[in-house]
Design an enzyme around this catalytic site. Structure first.
Site, PDB file in Angstrom:
ATOM      1  N   ASN A 182     -11.498  -0.711  17.437  1.00 19.59           N
ATOM      2  CA  ASN A 182     -10.214  -1.151  17.999  1.00 19.59           C
ATOM      3  C   ASN A 182     -10.333  -1.419  19.501  1.00 19.59           C
ATOM      4  O   ASN A 182      -9.759  -2.390  20.018  1.00 19.59           O
ATOM      5  CB  ASN A 182      -9.132  -0.093  17.735  1.00 19.59           C
ATOM      6  CG  ASN A 182      -8.538  -0.197  16.343  1.00 19.59           C
ATOM      7  OD1 ASN A 182      -8.328  -1.295  15.838  1.00 19.59           O
ATOM      8  ND2 ASN A 182      -8.278   0.938  15.712  1.00 19.59           N
ATOM      9  N   GLU A 218      -7.310   5.598   9.838  1.00 22.62           N
ATOM     10  CA  GLU A 218      -8.342   4.830   9.148  1.00 22.62           C
ATOM     11  C   GLU A 218      -8.892   5.583   7.945  1.00 22.62           C
ATOM     12  O   GLU A 218      -9.943   5.223   7.401  1.00 22.62           O
ATOM     13  CB  GLU A 218      -9.486   4.492  10.111  1.00 22.62           C
ATOM     14  CG  GLU A 218     -10.363   5.659  10.536  1.00 22.62           C
ATOM     15  CD  GLU A 218      -9.817   6.437  11.718  1.00 22.62           C
ATOM     16  OE1 GLU A 218     -10.590   7.164  12.356  1.00 22.62           O
ATOM     17  OE2 GLU A 218      -8.601   6.312  12.003  1.00 22.62           O
TER      18      GLU A 218
END
Length: 315
Positions: A182, A218
């Site tokens: 990210n 996640e």
């Protein structure tokens, strides 16, 4: 039905003629199951989880009221809609059935048009309720089941496994170095990557009882009823390899130059006294071991072994 799965109706009546008439009446529209007594009704309701039960009140071994009470007492069958069909036509009989949780009450001799109309009405309610439940139980980003749904299904499947003596496997999957992904490629790219992994997880859970869910961030979770440790660990390894095969570039990873996942799992085998929280904690421990061992691997523990053993499946 244009490819849409037909709804299931269980007809429970000790009178063979009534069973045959109702069965033939419903077969063009629904999948019909038949039961001739109370015990058979409970067994088939548990095994097939019908959408609706047409239940005779007066049966020799166990009356319809007791069958309904037992259906409502079991979390697996508590949601099933029940319509009583009975020769008892006093208002107090109908009121008694409705108070116990029946959805409707039809008196004998029944009118076939009325039966079809009421069955259609109640099954429409079932469809609408399930649509709302599905919306409430889906993770908006991945379209997998959300954590709330997983918690509900996990408790039910753990109870079922303990009763049936069949194995139950649980896998936790975590995207390796996802924070770095990210940071490097921005959150929209991270969302796309997570959705791609989620699609693979959904594809890996092919059987009706399997469940793939987003547990948080996640981390995904796979619930695999009636699946032993070897089979479940193999499936997890296939999923790990499939993620790497996506070739999603991850230059910020210390594991590989593509996106990878680590998987930890545990299996509740027949005879195990392990609790549901303990089984989940075992899978979480194996996920930690997979990460400690270098990530991009599967670590699995089989609770059925005399001494619990961990197996690591590296690529």
């Amino acid at each position: 039905m244009n490819g849409v799965e037909m709804q299931k109706v269980l007809v429970a009546d000790d009178d063979a003629v009534n069973r045959e008439v109702l069965g033939e009446l419903l077969k063009p529209e629904y999948t019909v199951l038949l039961a001739r007594n109370g015990a058979q009704t409970l067994e088939r309701a548990m095994r097939h989880l019908p959408d609706l039960v047409l239940l005779d009140v007066m049966m020799p071994d166990m009356d319809g009221y007791e069958v309904l009470r037992r259906l409502r007492a079991d979390p697996l069958t508590a949601h099933i809609s029940v319509i009583f069909i009975s020769g008892l036509d006093r208002p107090e009989d109908e009121a008694s059935g409705l108070k116990m949780g029946a959805s409707d009450y039809i008196t004998k001799p029944f009118n076939q048009t009325v039966v079809m109309a009421r069955v259609a009405l109640h099954l429409q309610v079932v469809r609408q309720r399930r649509m709302l439940e599905r919306l409430a139980n889906i993770d908006g980003l991945t379209e997998l089941a959300n954590r709330r749904r997983f918690d509900e299904v996990y408790e039910l499947e753990w109870q079922r496994a303990r009763r049936s003596g069949r194995p139950l496997s649980l896998a936790l999957l975590d995207i390796d170095a996802f924070k770095q992904y990210n940071d490097r490629y921005a959150h929209p790219a991270g969302d796309r990557a997570l959705r791609a992994v989620a699609r693979l997880a959904a594809g890996a859970t092919r059987r009706p009882g399997d469940l793939a869910a987003r547990y948080g961030g996640e981390e995904l979770v796979l619930l695999l009823p009636e699946t032993g440790a070897l089979e479940a660990a193999h499936l997890a390894a296939q999923l790990r390899d499939a993620v790497a095969a996506l070739m999603i570039v991850h230059e910020a990873s210390s594991v590989a130059q593509v996106l990878t996942v680590s998987v930890g799992g545990a299996t509740l085998e027949p005879g195990s006294l392990e609790t549901a929280p303990a089984l989940f904690e075992a899978a979480d421990t194996e996920l930690y071991r997979a990460k400690q061992a270098g990530r991009h691997r599967v670590s699995w523990r089989d609770s059925g072994a005399a001494v619990p053993c961990a197996r690591s499946l590296a690529p």
